[in-house]
Design a protein around this motif. Structure first.
Motif, mmCIF file in Angstrom:
data_model
loop_
_atom_site.group_PDB
_atom_site.id
_atom_site.type_symbol
_atom_site.label_atom_id
_atom_site.label_comp_id
_atom_site.label_asym_id
_atom_site.label_seq_id
_atom_site.Cartn_x
_atom_site.Cartn_y
_atom_site.Cartn_z
ATOM 1 N N ILE A 112 0.831 -1.213 0.000
ATOM 2 C CA ILE A 112 0.000 0.000 0.000
ATOM 3 C C ILE A 112 0.866 1.265 0.000
ATOM 4 N N GLY A 113 1.747 1.388 0.981
ATOM 5 C CA GLY A 113 2.484 2.648 1.155
ATOM 6 C C GLY A 113 3.671 2.803 0.229
ATOM 7 N N GLY A 114 4.226 1.667 -0.240
ATOM 8 C CA GLY A 114 5.340 1.730 -1.190
ATOM 9 C C GLY A 114 6.672 2.114 -0.567
ATOM 10 N N LEU A 115 6.766 2.137 0.764
ATOM 11 C CA LEU A 115 8.030 2.541 1.397
ATOM 12 C C LEU A 115 8.614 1.337 2.125
ATOM 13 N N LYS A 116 9.785 0.909 1.702
ATOM 14 C CA LYS A 116 10.411 -0.263 2.318
ATOM 15 C C LYS A 116 10.741 0.015 3.782
ATOM 16 N N GLY A 117 10.433 -0.922 4.631
ATOM 17 C CA GLY A 117 10.769 -0.767 6.052
ATOM 18 C C GLY A 117 9.800 0.108 6.834
ATOM 19 N N LEU A 144 -25.494 3.617 -9.378
ATOM 20 C CA LEU A 144 -24.058 3.852 -9.592
ATOM 21 C C LEU A 144 -23.234 3.266 -8.453
ATOM 22 N N VAL A 145 -23.802 3.276 -7.252
ATOM 23 C CA VAL A 145 -23.118 2.728 -6.085
ATOM 24 C C VAL A 145 -23.271 1.214 -6.061
ATOM 25 N N GLU A 146 -24.459 0.766 -6.396
ATOM 26 C CA GLU A 146 -24.695 -0.693 -6.367
ATOM 27 C C GLU A 146 -23.819 -1.429 -7.378
ATOM 28 N N GLN A 147 -23.504 -0.735 -8.493
ATOM 29 C CA GLN A 147 -22.710 -1.409 -9.526
ATOM 30 C C GLN A 147 -21.209 -1.346 -9.248
ATOM 31 N N ALA A 148 -20.790 -0.600 -8.231
ATOM 32 C CA ALA A 148 -19.351 -0.412 -7.976
ATOM 33 C C ALA A 148 -18.717 -1.702 -7.492
ATOM 34 N N GLY A 149 -17.405 -1.821 -7.728
ATOM 35 C CA GLY A 149 -16.674 -3.001 -7.251
ATOM 36 C C GLY A 149 -16.505 -4.000 -8.369
ATOM 37 N N SER A 150 -15.369 -4.660 -8.352
ATOM 38 C CA SER A 150 -15.102 -5.694 -9.347
ATOM 39 C C SER A 150 -13.982 -6.548 -8.786
ATOM 40 N N GLN A 151 -13.467 -7.434 -9.572
ATOM 41 C CA GLN A 151 -12.351 -8.251 -9.081
ATOM 42 C C GLN A 151 -11.016 -7.658 -9.490
ATOM 43 N N LYS A 152 -11.000 -6.365 -9.792
ATOM 44 C CA LYS A 152 -9.750 -5.711 -10.179
ATOM 45 C C LYS A 152 -8.722 -5.848 -9.057
ATOM 46 N N THR A 153 -7.473 -6.127 -9.389
ATOM 47 C CA THR A 153 -6.478 -6.301 -8.322
ATOM 48 C C THR A 153 -5.289 -5.348 -8.456
ATOM 49 N N GLU A 154 -5.201 -4.625 -9.564
ATOM 50 C CA GLU A 154 -4.042 -3.741 -9.747
ATOM 51 C C GLU A 154 -4.365 -2.342 -9.242
ATOM 52 N N PHE A 155 -3.418 -1.752 -8.525
ATOM 53 C CA PHE A 155 -3.588 -0.379 -8.059
ATOM 54 C C PHE A 155 -2.934 0.588 -9.043
ATOM 55 N N VAL A 156 -3.470 1.815 -9.058
ATOM 56 C CA VAL A 156 -2.794 2.909 -9.753
ATOM 57 C C VAL A 156 -2.164 3.761 -8.664
ATOM 58 N N TYR A 157 -0.840 3.864 -8.669
ATOM 59 C CA TYR A 157 -0.133 4.614 -7.617
ATOM 60 C C TYR A 157 0.245 5.994 -8.134
ATOM 61 N N ARG A 158 0.351 6.941 -7.202
ATOM 62 C CA ARG A 158 0.898 8.252 -7.554
ATOM 63 C C ARG A 158 2.404 8.096 -7.767
ATOM 64 N N GLY A 159 2.893 8.573 -8.881
ATOM 65 C CA GLY A 159 4.337 8.726 -9.078
ATOM 66 C C GLY A 159 5.181 7.467 -8.908
ATOM 67 N N ARG A 160 4.587 6.296 -8.998
ATOM 68 C CA ARG A 160 5.440 5.092 -8.925
ATOM 69 C C ARG A 160 5.502 4.427 -10.278
#
Ligand code: FES
Length: 353
Positions: free
Chosen positions: A125-130, A337-353
């Motif tokens: 989640i955080g992308g910071l080692k340690g 719109l809320v009821e349809q939200a969610g899927s089995q997506k597993t990849e995150f889009v990170y800021r600046g990584r």
């Protein structure tokens, strides 16, 4: 003209800089640069104006507020003004000398965020080692200092099963209070909603884990549920322009941290106008204050002074119009719109990584 009651809390977003890059970051898509940040004298004036207006608490937040070298000075100002001060931090920049000076400056409380209980989960989640080890060390230092501490765990589809371990860690670290907060989908976080949103079954399991821990006693627990699985909206910020005032790193004053997405309104800045004028009479703060602005079905709803129509930013992000009923409400014409939200997506889009 009747003026509104004063705000209870000021969220002082000292900087958007942060060593972590969590996919659920609720800060805006475009972060404010260091060069645009308010200087110490202006933040001091903001705190003075807040105290004069009637604010009781200041939450120093970010980004990571410890990235600001003048944090200790601002905590001292808050103490001088009798403002209760809370530091909202990831803890990764905290060490013993820094904690000692914050304590001496009069810091009242620390809210320390955790991304998970496992190192792998925290780093994903955080992308910071340690980072996890640094947070645990920070929690031990805070505990030893005697400054009251809340641990905040943000939960989502990938870590929600580990809530019992989160409580165990909180007890081991001597936290007086724990917040289990399901991810909310604002700013960057909305980009990752479909990879983060837990299922209804996961939500029910997490609620059972919280209730079981409450039954043990000895730990104060705050539990924030994901409103996507609710059928009535939350009273976002306790009502628009009613309890909270946010100041961004560059000095824009907002009724909530996500309000900068609201179109066709000017955002007042503490460099140009006083906090009191902004709170009392600015078009932005009066836009959705109270109940006069409400459309149906909110207008005739018996809960309208309890949930205040839900969240304006969520209504805008999902329906394109901030004045619509929050689509979380099952009475909203946009609830699908809320009821349809969610899927089995597993990849995150990170800021600046
Ligand atoms: Fe802006 Fe809810 S986050 S009103």
């Amino acid at each position: 003209m009747t003026l509104p009651s004063p705000p209870m809390s000021l969220l002082a977003e000292l900087t958007h800089r942060c060593p972590l890059s969590c996919p659920y970051c609720s800060n805006p898509l475009e972060l404010e640069r260091k060069a645009a940040e308010l200087d110490t004298a202006t933040w001091t004036a903001v705190l003075e104006q807040a105290a004069e207006l009637g604010v009781l608490q200041v939450h120093f937040s970010g980004g990571e507020p410890m990235a600001r070298p003048d944090l200790v000075e601002l905590v001292s100002v808050a103490r001088r003004l009798n403002l209760y001060s809370n530091l909202i931090t990831s803890g990764v920049l905290l060490d013993e000398p820094k904690l000692e000076v914050l304590d001496r400056a009069g810091l009242d409380h620390i809210q320390l965020s955790f991304q998970d209980v496992t190192e792998a989960g925290a780093e994903r989640i955080g992308g910071l080692k340690g980072a996890q080890a640094r947070k645990v060390a920070a929690a031990r230092l805070i505990r030893a200092s005697g400054i009251p501490m809340t641990l905040n765990f943000v939960v989502h589809r990938e870590n929600v099963a580990r809530i019992p371990e989160m409580f165990a860690l909180a007890r081991e670290l001597g936290a007086g209070r724990v917040e289990i907060a399901h991810t909310q989908y604002y700013g960057w976080g909305l980009k990752n909603r479909d990879a983060l949103l837990p299922s209804r079954e996961q939500l029910e399991e997490s609620t059972r884990a919280v209730e079981a821990e409450r039954a043990k006693g000895g730990l104060s627990i705050d539990y924030v549920t994901p409103d996507y699985h609710a059928d009535r909206p939350k009273p976002c910020m306790g009502g628009w322009g009613q309890r909270f005032v946010n100041v961004t790193p560059s000095g824009r004053v907002l009724p909530c941290h996500a309000a900068e997405i609201i179109p066709d309104v000017s955002f007042p800045n503490v460099k140009d106008v006083t906090l009191s004028e902004i709170w009392n009479i600015s078009p932005l703060f009066n836009m959705f204050r109270g109940t006069d602005w409400m459309p149906e079905p909110c207008r005739s709803c018996e809960r309208k002074e309890r949930d205040w129509g839900g969240c304006r930013c969520q209504a805008l992000a999902l329906t394109g119009n901030a004045a619509n009923t929050d689509p979380v409400c099952s009475l909203s014409p946009f609830h699908n719109l809320v009821e349809q939200a969610g899927s089995q997506k597993t990849e995150f889009v990170y800021r600046g990584r």
